[in-house]
Every structure is written in C-alpha cells, then in structure tokens.
Design an enzyme around this catalytic site. Structure first.
Site, PDB file in Angstrom:
ATOM      1  N   GLY A 109     -17.637   9.990   2.692  1.00 31.23           N
ATOM      2  CA  GLY A 109     -16.977   8.783   2.184  1.00 31.23           C
ATOM      3  C   GLY A 109     -16.638   7.745   3.233  1.00 31.23           C
ATOM      4  O   GLY A 109     -15.584   7.119   3.145  1.00 31.23           O
ATOM      5  N   THR A 110     -17.523   7.557   4.188  1.00 30.53           N
ATOM      6  CA  THR A 110     -17.269   6.506   5.183  1.00 30.53           C
ATOM      7  C   THR A 110     -18.527   5.671   5.381  1.00 30.53           C
ATOM      8  O   THR A 110     -19.642   6.205   5.379  1.00 30.53           O
ATOM      9  CB  THR A 110     -16.754   7.077   6.524  1.00 30.53           C
ATOM     10  OG1 THR A 110     -16.674   6.028   7.490  1.00 30.53           O
ATOM     11  CG2 THR A 110     -17.626   8.203   7.061  1.00 30.53           C
ATOM     12  N   SER A 111     -18.330   4.355   5.548  1.00 32.23           N
ATOM     13  CA  SER A 111     -19.470   3.446   5.678  1.00 32.23           C
ATOM     14  C   SER A 111     -20.101   3.520   7.065  1.00 32.23           C
ATOM     15  O   SER A 111     -21.161   2.940   7.291  1.00 32.23           O
ATOM     16  CB  SER A 111     -19.028   2.009   5.393  1.00 32.23           C
ATOM     17  OG  SER A 111     -18.019   1.624   6.310  1.00 32.23           O
ATOM     18  N   HIS A 138      -6.546   7.295  12.546  1.00 34.14           N
ATOM     19  CA  HIS A 138      -6.090   5.910  12.368  1.00 34.14           C
ATOM     20  C   HIS A 138      -4.639   5.830  11.904  1.00 34.14           C
ATOM     21  O   HIS A 138      -4.215   4.801  11.377  1.00 34.14           O
ATOM     22  CB  HIS A 138      -7.012   5.156  11.395  1.00 34.14           C
ATOM     23  CG  HIS A 138      -8.389   4.900  11.954  1.00 34.14           C
ATOM     24  ND1 HIS A 138      -9.463   4.539  11.174  1.00 34.14           N
ATOM     25  CD2 HIS A 138      -8.845   4.943  13.231  1.00 34.14           C
ATOM     26  CE1 HIS A 138     -10.534   4.376  11.948  1.00 34.14           C
ATOM     27  NE2 HIS A 138     -10.190   4.618  13.199  1.00 34.14           N
ATOM     28  N   ARG A 174       0.837  -1.210   0.000  1.00 33.30           N
ATOM     29  CA  ARG A 174       0.000   0.000   0.000  1.00 33.30           C
ATOM     30  C   ARG A 174       0.872   1.262   0.000  1.00 33.30           C
ATOM     31  O   ARG A 174       0.538   2.265  -0.636  1.00 33.30           O
ATOM     32  CB  ARG A 174      -0.946  -0.029   1.203  1.00 33.30           C
ATOM     33  CG  ARG A 174      -2.026  -1.093   1.007  1.00 33.30           C
ATOM     34  CD  ARG A 174      -2.910  -1.250   2.221  1.00 33.30           C
ATOM     35  NE  ARG A 174      -3.675  -0.062   2.540  1.00 33.30           N
ATOM     36  CZ  ARG A 174      -4.308   0.126   3.698  1.00 33.30           C
ATOM     37  NH1 ARG A 174      -4.230  -0.797   4.642  1.00 33.30           N
ATOM     38  NH2 ARG A 174      -4.990   1.225   3.908  1.00 33.30           N
ATOM     39  N   ASP A 232      -3.772   7.672   4.137  1.00 33.47           N
ATOM     40  CA  ASP A 232      -3.057   8.318   3.024  1.00 33.47           C
ATOM     41  C   ASP A 232      -2.795   9.787   3.374  1.00 33.47           C
ATOM     42  O   ASP A 232      -3.315  10.312   4.354  1.00 33.47           O
ATOM     43  CB  ASP A 232      -3.854   8.183   1.707  1.00 33.47           C
ATOM     44  CG  ASP A 232      -5.188   8.930   1.722  1.00 33.47           C
ATOM     45  OD1 ASP A 232      -5.215  10.122   2.076  1.00 33.47           O
ATOM     46  OD2 ASP A 232      -6.231   8.313   1.380  1.00 33.47           O
TER      47      ASP A 232
HETATM   48  C1  BJW Z   1     -17.610   6.796  -1.862  1.00 32.32           C
HETATM   49  C2  BJW Z   1     -16.969   6.723  -3.060  1.00 32.32           C
HETATM   50  C3  BJW Z   1     -16.853   7.914  -3.753  1.00 32.32           C
HETATM   51  C4  BJW Z   1     -16.962   4.755  -2.314  1.00 32.32           C
HETATM   52  N1  BJW Z   1     -17.372   8.985  -3.231  1.00 32.32           N
HETATM   53  N2  BJW Z   1     -18.142   7.833  -1.298  1.00 32.32           N
HETATM   54  C5  BJW Z   1     -18.738  -3.694  18.706  1.00 32.32           C
HETATM   55  C6  BJW Z   1     -19.432  -2.489  18.802  1.00 32.32           C
HETATM   56  C7  BJW Z   1     -18.761  -1.274  18.735  1.00 32.32           C
HETATM   57  C8  BJW Z   1     -17.386  -1.233  18.564  1.00 32.32           C
HETATM   58  C9  BJW Z   1     -16.716  -2.425  18.477  1.00 32.32           C
HETATM   59  C10 BJW Z   1     -17.369  -3.627  18.545  1.00 32.32           C
HETATM   60  N3  BJW Z   1     -16.446  -4.613  18.419  1.00 32.32           N
HETATM   61  C11 BJW Z   1     -15.235  -4.049  18.257  1.00 32.32           C
HETATM   62  C12 BJW Z   1     -15.380  -2.715  18.299  1.00 32.32           C
HETATM   63  C13 BJW Z   1     -14.325  -1.702  18.161  1.00 32.32           C
HETATM   64  C14 BJW Z   1     -13.748  -1.654  16.758  1.00 32.32           C
HETATM   65  C15 BJW Z   1     -14.892  -1.565  15.749  1.00 32.32           C
HETATM   66  O1  BJW Z   1     -15.433  -0.521  15.472  1.00 32.32           O
HETATM   67  N4  BJW Z   1     -15.256  -2.672  15.134  1.00 32.32           N
HETATM   68  C16 BJW Z   1     -16.369  -2.666  14.178  1.00 32.32           C
HETATM   69  C17 BJW Z   1     -15.984  -3.364  12.903  1.00 32.32           C
HETATM   70  C18 BJW Z   1     -17.590  -3.186  14.870  1.00 32.32           C
HETATM   71  N5  BJW Z   1     -12.958  -0.451  16.707  1.00 32.32           N
HETATM   72  C19 BJW Z   1     -11.693  -0.435  17.132  1.00 32.32           C
HETATM   73  O2  BJW Z   1     -11.121  -1.424  17.510  1.00 32.32           O
HETATM   74  C20 BJW Z   1     -11.022   0.914  17.137  1.00 32.32           C
HETATM   75  N6  BJW Z   1     -10.462   1.156  18.401  1.00 32.32           N
HETATM   76  C21 BJW Z   1     -11.216   1.308  19.498  1.00 32.32           C
HETATM   77  O3  BJW Z   1     -12.427   1.186  19.495  1.00 32.32           O
HETATM   78  O4  BJW Z   1     -10.488   1.630  20.589  1.00 32.32           O
HETATM   79  C22 BJW Z   1     -11.147   1.703  21.830  1.00 32.32           C
HETATM   80  C23 BJW Z   1     -10.625   0.612  22.706  1.00 32.32           C
HETATM   81  C24 BJW Z   1      -9.398   0.031  22.467  1.00 32.32           C
HETATM   82  C25 BJW Z   1      -8.941  -0.961  23.281  1.00 32.32           C
HETATM   83  C26 BJW Z   1      -9.717  -1.357  24.343  1.00 32.32           C
HETATM   84  C27 BJW Z   1     -10.933  -0.770  24.592  1.00 32.32           C
HETATM   85  C28 BJW Z   1     -11.401   0.230  23.766  1.00 32.32           C
HETATM   86  C29 BJW Z   1      -9.884   0.942  16.137  1.00 32.32           C
HETATM   87  C30 BJW Z   1     -10.380   0.874  14.746  1.00 32.32           C
HETATM   88  C31 BJW Z   1      -9.192   0.818  13.789  1.00 32.32           C
HETATM   89  C32 BJW Z   1      -9.642   0.728  12.345  1.00 32.32           C
HETATM   90  N7  BJW Z   1      -8.521   0.474  11.544  1.00 32.32           N
HETATM   91  C33 BJW Z   1      -8.673   0.444  10.091  1.00 32.32           C
HETATM   92  C34 BJW Z   1      -7.317   0.099   9.472  1.00 32.32           C
HETATM   93  C35 BJW Z   1      -6.372   1.316   9.643  1.00 32.32           C
HETATM   94  C36 BJW Z   1      -5.098   1.157   8.909  1.00 32.32           C
HETATM   95  C37 BJW Z   1      -5.298   0.819   7.442  1.00 32.32           C
HETATM   96  O5  BJW Z   1      -5.795   1.649   6.654  1.00 32.32           O
HETATM   97  O6  BJW Z   1      -4.893  -0.267   7.094  1.00 32.32           O
HETATM   98  O7  BJW Z   1      -9.142   1.716   9.621  1.00 32.32           O
HETATM   99  S1  BJW Z   1      -9.961  -0.654   9.540  1.00 32.32           S
HETATM  100  C38 BJW Z   1     -10.528   0.349   8.220  1.00 32.32           C
HETATM  101  O8  BJW Z   1     -11.891   0.780   8.481  1.00 32.32           O
HETATM  102  C39 BJW Z   1      -9.656   1.610   8.268  1.00 32.32           C
HETATM  103  C40 BJW Z   1     -10.672   2.682   8.005  1.00 32.32           C
HETATM  104  O9  BJW Z   1     -10.193   3.927   8.482  1.00 32.32           O
HETATM  105  C41 BJW Z   1     -11.899   2.196   8.727  1.00 32.32           C
HETATM  106  C42 BJW Z   1     -13.188   2.820   8.246  1.00 32.32           C
HETATM  107  O10 BJW Z   1     -13.442   2.492   6.917  1.00 32.32           O
HETATM  108  P1  BJW Z   1     -14.115   3.569   5.956  1.00 32.32           P
HETATM  109  O11 BJW Z   1     -13.218   4.722   5.768  1.00 32.32           O
HETATM  110  O12 BJW Z   1     -15.490   3.876   6.431  1.00 32.32           O
HETATM  111  O13 BJW Z   1     -14.149   2.765   4.562  1.00 32.32           O
HETATM  112  P2  BJW Z   1     -15.267   1.770   3.995  1.00 32.32           P
HETATM  113  O14 BJW Z   1     -14.646   1.017   2.890  1.00 32.32           O
HETATM  114  O15 BJW Z   1     -15.895   0.990   5.083  1.00 32.32           O
HETATM  115  O16 BJW Z   1     -16.405   2.755   3.425  1.00 32.32           O
HETATM  116  C43 BJW Z   1     -16.179   3.561   2.296  1.00 32.32           C
HETATM  117  C44 BJW Z   1     -17.450   4.335   1.987  1.00 32.32           C
HETATM  118  O17 BJW Z   1     -17.165   5.203   0.915  1.00 32.32           O
HETATM  119  C45 BJW Z   1     -18.626   3.427   1.532  1.00 32.32           C
HETATM  120  O18 BJW Z   1     -19.799   3.820   2.224  1.00 32.32           O
HETATM  121  C46 BJW Z   1     -18.763   3.724   0.036  1.00 32.32           C
HETATM  122  O19 BJW Z   1     -20.101   3.718  -0.424  1.00 32.32           O
HETATM  123  C47 BJW Z   1     -18.209   5.119  -0.037  1.00 32.32           C
HETATM  124  N8  BJW Z   1     -17.621   5.443  -1.328  1.00 32.32           N
HETATM  125  N9  BJW Z   1     -16.585   5.359  -3.286  1.00 32.32           N
HETATM  126  C48 BJW Z   1     -17.988   8.947  -2.022  1.00 32.32           C
HETATM  127  N10 BJW Z   1     -16.257   7.920  -4.976  1.00 32.32           N
END
Ligand code: BJW
Length: 233
Positions: free
Chosen positions: A176-178, A109, A59, A94
């Site tokens: 742009g976030t899901s 992140h 990446r 990015d």
């Molecule tokens: C367009 C488009 C165009 C397309 N124009 N739109 C149960 C309940 C609640 C929370 C949790 C749970 N179980 C676990 C958790 C916590 C967990 C979590 O949320 N899990 C869920 C999956 C349920 N979260 C965590 O662990 C976070 N930490 C935390 O909570 O700490 C507190 C804590 C810690 C320890 C102990 C106790 C508490 C950390 C989350 C880290 C996420 N990391 C990633 C990887 C980062 C590095 C990398 O890039 O590799 O972050 S995962 C990935 O998802 C990345 C992104 O930032 C993140 C969000 O994704 P995003 O940006 O929304 O992308 P997509 O693909 O999902 O959506 C794209 C959207 O764009 C879509 O809607 C398209 O339609 C749209 N789109 N083209 C406009 N042209």
C-alpha cells in the site's frame, strides 16, 4: 512457499484506505486538497503553525473513529503465528497496526497520537487538539508543541534499526505505498541487494514495481490476508 526466517514489511497509506483513512497521492487523496508546502514541511510550521495544527487536529479527530481492517489483522496474525522474526516498518502515522495487535512496529514518519516539544524534545501521548498556546507537560513552555510526525526535509525515525533489519531480511513485503517518498522508496533495493525475496502488494503497480521479484495487485484487505495465509501454511 519457502520458509522465511526474517520478514520485514513496509506499509503505506494504502493499507489503511479500507479503514477510511485517506491516502496521499490517489485522486481524492490528501495532496489533492492541501499543498505539501503549506502543511508538511518544517518551514510551513514556522511560517503558519495555526494552519499546520488545524490540518493535524482534523486528522487526529477523524482517527478516533477508525478501525483496523483485514490487512492490519493479517499482519498481526503473521507476527503472532510465524516462528521467525516479523517487523512492520510503517510510513503511516495512524495507530491501526497496534490496534490490530502488531507489537513489533516502527513508525518511521512518526505518530499522529503523539506530540513533540520542540523546546525540550519530550514526547507525549496526545489525543486533543494542539495549538500555539499549548504548553509542554514536561518543560511547561508554550508555543513549541508540534505533532510528532516527520515532514519533508526531516530525518525519518529509527533508520539505523530499519537498515539493519533490511540487511538481514530474507523476505521484504511492500504494502500500500506508491514508492515515491525516500528513503522508504529505496528499501526494496536495499533488501534485494542483501538477498531478500521482494514482493509488492498494492492496488496498482507502484513507481518502483519493476524492482520487486513478485507483484500482487488488489485491495490490501483481500490480497494481504491471502498472502499471509500462504506464508503460514
Ligand atoms: C491501496 C489501496 C488499497 C490505495 N489497497 N493499496 C529527490 C530525490 C530523492 C529524495 C528526495 C528528493 N527531493 C527530496 C527528497 C527527500 C524527500 C522525498 O522523498 N521527496 C520525494 C517526494 C521526492 N524525503 C524526505 O524529505 C524524507 N526525509 C529525508 O529524506 O531525510 C533525509 C535528509 C533530511 C535532511 C537533510 C538531508 C537528508 C522525509 C519524508 C517525510 C514524508 N512525510 C509524509 C507526511 C508524514 C506525516 C503525515 O502523515 O502527515 O509521509 S508525506 C506522505 O508520503 C506521508 C507518507 O508516509 C508518505 C508516503 O506516502 P504513501 O504511504 O506511499 O501513500 P500514497 O498516497 O503515496 O500511496 C498510496 C498507495 O496505496 C498507492 O499506490 C495506491 O494505489 C495504494 N492504495 N488504496 C492497497 N485499498
């Protein structure tokens, strides 16, 4: 359009999609090709650091060819031309907001172009590949360098600053976030409870679309510049 004094903008992978950066959860997204448990948790890194390094090395290499698109430029213009405060909180690793000219950006992140030493905690700008042999330029120890990104189960960066900004915001935009990953997915509720007007700009309704006062659906490169134009008029 009313005048807004303090604008907080949450961005996700969709804002960079038209720059050629893969999203995560779209049908051809990153999580269709990789398991989260293999590449995006601290446990994965402890179990198989070479696999995790390979994922981020690829990446990082791909990032060298990408450019900001009209949506990134529109947000940079908003920061430049708006008289009030504009803060971009991005989930993206990015560097496209900065490349477009945004200055007030929080990478909750982490950043792909930085490495973090798990021995001494030093952060370094990083453009090359990382491996288990890479030594930390600060402490000199090998085997501790990792991408400076936030994996599942880790604490996102600068949350205190983000929640303070959400509590003061009068306009919250989500672009742009899901809306599936917390705590970012909860920001709209925080901002709304504090009195902000909330707007989603996304290709399609996100999981949390019902939480917004207003939703605008379409590609970020089109809908974001049009919305910014209205805000600045
Ligand atoms: C367009 C488009 C165009 C397309 N124009 N739109 C149960 C309940 C609640 C929370 C949790 C749970 N179980 C676990 C958790 C916590 C967990 C979590 O949320 N899990 C869920 C999956 C349920 N979260 C965590 O662990 C976070 N930490 C935390 O909570 O700490 C507190 C804590 C810690 C320890 C102990 C106790 C508490 C950390 C989350 C880290 C996420 N990391 C990633 C990887 C980062 C590095 C990398 O890039 O590799 O972050 S995962 C990935 O998802 C990345 C992104 O930032 C993140 C969000 O994704 P995003 O940006 O929304 O992308 P997509 O693909 O999902 O959506 C794209 C959207 O764009 C879509 O809607 C398209 O339609 C749209 N789109 N083209 C406009 N042209």
């Amino acid at each position: 359009m009313p005048y807004y004094e303090r604008i907080v903008i949450l961005t996700g992978a969709g804002i960079s999609a038209e720059s050629g950066v893969a999203t995560f959860r779209d049908k051809d997204g990153i999580w269709a090709k990789y398991n989260i448990e293999d590449v995006a948790t601290p446990e994965a890194f402890a179990r198989d650091p070479a696999k995790v390094h390979a994922f981020y090395n690829e990446r990082r290499r791909a990032h060298s060819g990408v450019e900001p698109n009209a949506a990134h430029f529109a947000l940079a213009r908003l920061e430049r031309e708006h008289e009030g405060e504009v803060l971009v909180v991005t989930q993206n690793i990015d560097a496209l907001h900065e490349a477009a000219g945004s200055r007030n950006v929080i990478h909750m992140h982490g950043e792909l172009l930085k490495a973090l030493c798990s021995h001494c905690g030093a952060r370094h700008p990083w453009r090359d590949d990382l491996s288990i042999e890479t030594s930390c330029p600060a402490c000199g120890l090998p085997a501790g360098m990792r991408p400076d990104v936030v994996w599942f189960g880790e604490m996102p960066y600068r949350l205190d600053e983000i929640y303070t900004a959400l509590a003061r915001a009068d306009l919250f935009l989500s672009i742009g976030t899901s809306g599936t990953v917390y705590p970012a997915a909860g920001f709209v509720a925080e901002a709304r409870a504090a009195g902000a007007h909330t707007v989603e700009l996304n290709l399609e309704p996100s999981d949390g679309a019902a939480l917004f006062h207003e939703t605008i659906h379409g590609p970020a490169g089109t809908v974001v510049p049009a919305y910014v134009e209205r805000l600045l008029r």
